[in-house]
Design a protein around this motif. Structure first.
Motif, PDB file in Angstrom:
ATOM      1  N   MET A 232       6.544 -27.710  12.567  1.00 37.40           N
ATOM      2  CA  MET A 232       7.291 -27.570  13.822  1.00 37.40           C
ATOM      3  C   MET A 232       7.152 -26.161  14.388  1.00 37.40           C
ATOM      4  SD  MET A 232      11.274 -28.513  14.646  1.00 37.40           S
ATOM      5  CE  MET A 232      11.022 -30.191  14.111  1.00 37.40           C
ATOM      6  N   ILE A 233       6.989 -26.083  15.704  1.00 34.29           N
ATOM      7  CA  ILE A 233       6.887 -24.805  16.409  1.00 34.29           C
ATOM      8  C   ILE A 233       7.763 -24.866  17.654  1.00 34.29           C
ATOM      9  CG2 ILE A 233       5.333 -23.391  17.847  1.00 34.29           C
ATOM     10  CD1 ILE A 233       3.144 -23.850  15.757  1.00 34.29           C
ATOM     11  N   MET A 234       8.534 -23.796  17.880  1.00 33.86           N
ATOM     12  CA  MET A 234       9.331 -23.694  19.109  1.00 33.86           C
ATOM     13  C   MET A 234       8.582 -22.852  20.131  1.00 33.86           C
ATOM     14  SD  MET A 234      13.086 -21.989  19.830  1.00 33.86           S
ATOM     15  CE  MET A 234      14.093 -23.295  19.148  1.00 33.86           C
ATOM     16  N   VAL A 235       8.569 -23.350  21.364  1.00 26.87           N
ATOM     17  CA  VAL A 235       7.893 -22.630  22.445  1.00 26.87           C
ATOM     18  C   VAL A 235       8.918 -21.859  23.263  1.00 26.87           C
ATOM     19  CG1 VAL A 235       6.375 -22.854  24.444  1.00 26.87           C
ATOM     20  CG2 VAL A 235       6.112 -24.408  22.519  1.00 26.87           C
ATOM     21  N   GLY A 236       8.607 -20.599  23.545  1.00 26.25           N
ATOM     22  CA  GLY A 236       9.540 -19.716  24.249  1.00 26.25           C
ATOM     23  C   GLY A 236       9.394 -19.765  25.757  1.00 26.25           C
ATOM     24  N   GLY A 245      -4.328 -19.728  33.358  1.00 27.44           N
ATOM     25  CA  GLY A 245      -5.121 -19.629  34.587  1.00 27.44           C
ATOM     26  C   GLY A 245      -4.547 -18.672  35.608  1.00 27.44           C
ATOM     27  N   GLY A 246      -3.869 -17.627  35.131  1.00 23.47           N
ATOM     28  CA  GLY A 246      -3.305 -16.616  36.022  1.00 23.47           C
ATOM     29  C   GLY A 246      -1.916 -16.936  36.541  1.00 23.47           C
ATOM     30  N   LYS A 247      -1.406 -18.144  36.259  1.00 23.27           N
ATOM     31  CA  LYS A 247      -0.076 -18.522  36.758  1.00 23.27           C
ATOM     32  C   LYS A 247       1.018 -17.905  35.901  1.00 23.27           C
ATOM     33  CE  LYS A 247      -0.559 -23.062  36.645  1.00 23.27           C
ATOM     34  NZ  LYS A 247      -1.933 -23.380  36.244  1.00 23.27           N
ATOM     35  N   GLU A 248       2.088 -17.462  36.553  1.00 24.91           N
ATOM     36  CA  GLU A 248       3.241 -16.918  35.836  1.00 24.91           C
ATOM     37  C   GLU A 248       4.239 -18.057  35.601  1.00 24.91           C
ATOM     38  OE1 GLU A 248       4.695 -13.448  37.866  1.00 24.91           O
ATOM     39  OE2 GLU A 248       2.889 -12.289  37.398  1.00 24.91           O
ATOM     40  N   ILE A 249       3.866 -18.968  34.719  1.00 24.49           N
ATOM     41  CA  ILE A 249       4.671 -20.146  34.408  1.00 24.49           C
ATOM     42  C   ILE A 249       5.212 -20.016  32.991  1.00 24.49           C
ATOM     43  CG2 ILE A 249       2.567 -21.394  33.699  1.00 24.49           C
ATOM     44  CD1 ILE A 249       3.922 -23.978  34.525  1.00 24.49           C
ATOM     45  N   PRO A 250       6.487 -20.333  32.758  1.00 26.20           N
ATOM     46  CA  PRO A 250       7.021 -20.249  31.396  1.00 26.20           C
ATOM     47  C   PRO A 250       6.219 -21.116  30.426  1.00 26.20           C
ATOM     48  CG  PRO A 250       8.797 -20.568  32.980  1.00 26.20           C
ATOM     49  CD  PRO A 250       7.521 -20.743  33.727  1.00 26.20           C
ATOM     50  N   ALA A 251       5.925 -20.572  29.250  1.00 29.94           N
ATOM     51  CA  ALA A 251       5.151 -21.317  28.248  1.00 29.94           C
ATOM     52  C   ALA A 251       5.792 -22.660  27.932  1.00 29.94           C
ATOM     53  CB  ALA A 251       5.033 -20.474  26.979  1.00 29.94           C
ATOM     54  N   SER A 252       7.114 -22.690  27.965  1.00 27.96           N
ATOM     55  CA  SER A 252       7.859 -23.892  27.578  1.00 27.96           C
ATOM     56  C   SER A 252       7.615 -25.081  28.493  1.00 27.96           C
ATOM     57  CB  SER A 252       9.357 -23.569  27.544  1.00 27.96           C
ATOM     58  OG  SER A 252       9.725 -22.919  28.753  1.00 27.96           O
ATOM     59  N   ILE A 253       7.087 -24.833  29.691  1.00 23.30           N
ATOM     60  CA  ILE A 253       6.795 -25.949  30.598  1.00 23.30           C
ATOM     61  C   ILE A 253       5.327 -25.928  31.043  1.00 23.30           C
ATOM     62  CG2 ILE A 253       9.156 -26.309  31.428  1.00 23.30           C
ATOM     63  CD1 ILE A 253       8.397 -24.633  33.920  1.00 23.30           C
ATOM     64  N   ILE A 273       9.159 -28.032  19.781  1.00 25.22           N
ATOM     65  CA  ILE A 273      10.532 -28.020  20.277  1.00 25.22           C
ATOM     66  C   ILE A 273      10.655 -26.932  21.339  1.00 25.22           C
ATOM     67  CG2 ILE A 273      11.281 -26.574  18.327  1.00 25.22           C
ATOM     68  CD1 ILE A 273      14.042 -27.933  18.556  1.00 25.22           C
ATOM     69  N   SER A 274      11.368 -27.246  22.412  1.00 25.01           N
ATOM     70  CA  SER A 274      11.542 -26.248  23.476  1.00 25.01           C
ATOM     71  C   SER A 274      12.626 -25.255  23.072  1.00 25.01           C
ATOM     72  CB  SER A 274      11.977 -26.938  24.776  1.00 25.01           C
ATOM     73  OG  SER A 274      13.340 -27.342  24.686  1.00 25.01           O
ATOM     74  N   ASP A 275      12.511 -24.039  23.557  1.00 26.20           N
ATOM     75  CA  ASP A 275      13.644 -23.127  23.479  1.00 26.20           C
ATOM     76  C   ASP A 275      14.728 -23.688  24.405  1.00 26.20           C
ATOM     77  OD1 ASP A 275      15.189 -20.965  22.777  1.00 26.20           O
ATOM     78  OD2 ASP A 275      13.719 -19.448  23.350  1.00 26.20           O
ATOM     79  N   PHE A 297       8.838 -32.079  28.888  1.00 21.09           N
ATOM     80  CA  PHE A 297       8.258 -33.211  28.167  1.00 21.09           C
ATOM     81  C   PHE A 297       6.770 -33.344  28.503  1.00 21.09           C
ATOM     82  CE2 PHE A 297       7.007 -37.648  27.723  1.00 21.09           C
ATOM     83  CZ  PHE A 297       7.556 -38.002  26.491  1.00 21.09           C
ATOM     84  N   HIS A 298       6.458 -33.265  29.779  1.00 16.50           N
ATOM     85  CA  HIS A 298       5.073 -33.412  30.241  1.00 16.50           C
ATOM     86  C   HIS A 298       4.177 -32.304  29.677  1.00 16.50           C
ATOM     87  CE1 HIS A 298       1.659 -34.417  32.722  1.00 16.50           C
ATOM     88  NE2 HIS A 298       1.670 -33.228  33.298  1.00 16.50           N
ATOM     89  N   ALA A 299       4.757 -31.117  29.509  1.00 17.44           N
ATOM     90  CA  ALA A 299       3.980 -29.991  28.969  1.00 17.44           C
ATOM     91  C   ALA A 299       3.575 -30.233  27.520  1.00 17.44           C
ATOM     92  CB  ALA A 299       4.785 -28.700  29.082  1.00 17.44           C
ATOM     93  N   GLY A 300       4.371 -31.051  26.814  1.00 13.31           N
ATOM     94  CA  GLY A 300       4.031 -31.343  25.421  1.00 13.31           C
ATOM     95  C   GLY A 300       5.151 -31.127  24.435  1.00 13.31           C
ATOM     96  N   ASN A 301       6.374 -30.810  24.909  1.00 12.75           N
ATOM     97  CA  ASN A 301       7.514 -30.662  23.996  1.00 12.75           C
ATOM     98  C   ASN A 301       7.948 -32.039  23.495  1.00 12.75           C
ATOM     99  OD1 ASN A 301       8.497 -27.716  24.054  1.00 12.75           O
ATOM    100  ND2 ASN A 301       8.199 -28.172  26.218  1.00 12.75           N
TER     101      ASN A 301
END
Length: 499
Positions: A232-236, A245-253, A273-275, A297-301
């Protein structure tokens, strides 16, 4: 099972131990009507997330542990599928619950001089046993963040250090210890929260590093764990433009980060698991309830932690996700529940802790990490000065004289008549805000004393706070004790008498 029921197993909203009956009943409604898969326990609404360490200052509560056990039994009794109970207890239950065993911070364990991996695994094991007997199945720890930024407002003491290889080995050892105790654990906060200066509870940290740099540092502990079977890994909630790709998007999504990089390129096939989804780094960007949950969810959490919009989240995911996606995640969660014994729930009694064994562990750990980091100690000289009343003593940031003061058995506390002084600093906070809770006037006084005569500084607290106490060369010697535990005070006293 219907699609929505399977999706509900992804949700682990916050359950507050000290709360109103109305709020307890609201959790029961989520369990009955939405059929959620789990709960993540926090002390209280006042102490959740970024503010947890303020609880001792602002809350007058009792029986936290007993209340939590009662709530676990209450909630489990009405759930069709037993709930996966989790807690964020990086240094044990004590991070959230008073009068339970507290273990050293990760930064302290990172200072262990001998057999560090063995001892960290033992700490993880003991921590895990405490949780297992308390009805908890999953500890949202340890941090695999490499704390290379000393001004980091949110990691600091939670990291095993600033060396990626050390962090990799020790975070994995902690994970193994918890797994050995029969509970789940997770490495966090992917892709690495150590070199940031923004608290993701409050805003979005952005990490401006190349992929090559990230692989050498931030990503290394996660890859180390993945290569050794971490489940298990939690994404921050932090943006890493070089990976998106240069986007400032939270890793969690970010699907690029979770599905493409973590699961694809790095080969992770466990649960993600999401933070906490209530944190402002992500929550403030999604005013419409349920959209954030779908994006996560779509991101992979696989598990959505601390969602404030469970019903709407289930609906949005149900509308947008395919049956195959939902089934794949549902099977992973049910498999986890079976592995951790969640499906065999029986009402639990309030357990007792082996405090004697815990204290002995604290002593053995302290003997390993307490260090003279500057200068030298001459115990025979200190004893001789103490006998004739020429050894001065000053203590800071304690409301009453500490155990350490009485242990030293210094007959005369008169600083003016002393030839040498011992300055004990009990750092008030383990977070860097406001110089770790140390007021400027007192800090100025400590610096002045250090220049008035030969002094030994004993630093009980986060070593990152040392920089506020002046130049190390202004002290004859500096002992870093890392923690203020009574057992640590005894170990330091022994060093001063027998080093």
């Amino acid at each position: 099972m219907q699609k929505s029921q399977k999706i509900a197993q992804c949700f682990s909203p916050a359950a507050f131990i000290h709360d109103t009956e109305e709020n307890y009943q609201a959790i029961e409604t989520l369990i009955r009507e939405q059929e959620i898969g789990g709960l993540t326990f926090f002390h209280s609404r006042h102490s959740a997330a970024a503010n947890f360490e303020k609880r001792a200052e602002v809350l007058d509560v009792s029986g936290t542990f007993e209340k939590m056990i009662g709530l676990i039994n209450r909630y489990q009794a009405i759930s069709k599928i037993p709930l996966l109970i989790s807690i964020d207890g990086e240094y044990g239950l004590a991070m959230r619950i008073e009068k339970t065993p507290q273990y050293p911070f990760a930064i302290t364990l990172g200072a262990l001089k001998k057999d560090a991996e063995k001892w960290v695994e033992e700490v993880g094991y003991r921590m895990g046993l405490d949780m297992k007997q308390s009805g908890i199945h999953l500890n949202l720890a340890p941090c695999a963040d490499v704390n290379t930024n000393p001004n980091n407002p949110v990691i600091g003491y939670r990291s095993f250090g600033d060396n990626a290889e050390k962090v990799a080995k020790l975070s994995f050892a902690a994970y193994l210890g918890m797994k050995k105790a029969g509970i789940g654990a997770c490495l966090k906060h992917f892709p690495g929260h150590g070199d940031t200066e923004t608290d993701s509870h409050l805003g979005l940290p952005i990490l401006h590093k190349s992929k090559t740099q990230l692989q050498a540092e931030e990503l290394l502990p996660f890859q180390y764990g993945i290569d050794r079977g971490v489940e298990m890994i939690m994404v921050g909630h932090l943006a890493v433009p070089a990976l998106t790709g240069g986007k400032e998007i939270p890793a969690s999504i970010s699907r690029e980060l979770i599905t493409d990089l973590l699961k694809g390129e790095m080969g992770f096939n466990g649960l993600v698991i999401s933070d906490a989804l209530n944190m402002k780094a992500v929550a403030k960007h999604f005013p419409e309830p349920g959209i954030l949950e779908w994006e996560a969810f779509h991101a992979g959490n696989d598990i959505l932690c601390f969602s404030d919009h469970v019903k709407e989240g289930i609906e949005k995911i149900s509308q947008n996700a395919s049956e195959e996606e939902v089934d794949a995640v549902f099977e992973k969660i049910m498999d986890l529940k079976k592995r951790l014994g969640v499906m065999d729930f029986k009402p639990i009694q309030v357990p007792s802790f082996d405090w004697e064994s815990h204290s002995q562990l604290q002593i053995e750990l302290a003997e390993n990490y307490v260090s003279v980091i500057s200068g030298e100690i001459n115990p025979s000289e200190l004893k001789a000065l103490a006998k004739v009343g020429k050894l001065g003593y000053r203590e800071y940031f304690t409301s009453q004289k500490s155990l350490f003061a009485s242990q030293l058995a210094i007959s005369d506390y008169n600083w003016g008549n002393s030839e040498k002084g011992i300055i004990a600093v009990f750092v008030p906070s383990h977070k860097p805000l406001n110089q770790f809770g140390m007021d400027p006037e007192t800090l100025a006084d400590i610096k002045k004393l250090a220049k008035s005569k030969p002094c030994i500084l004993v630093h009980f607290g986060n070593p990152l706070a040392l920089k506020h106490l002046g130049k190390m060369e202004d002290f004859e010697a500096v002992i870093c004790a890392f923690q203020g535990f009574e057992e640590v005070q005894r170990v330091v006293e022994n060093r001063l008498h027998s080093e």
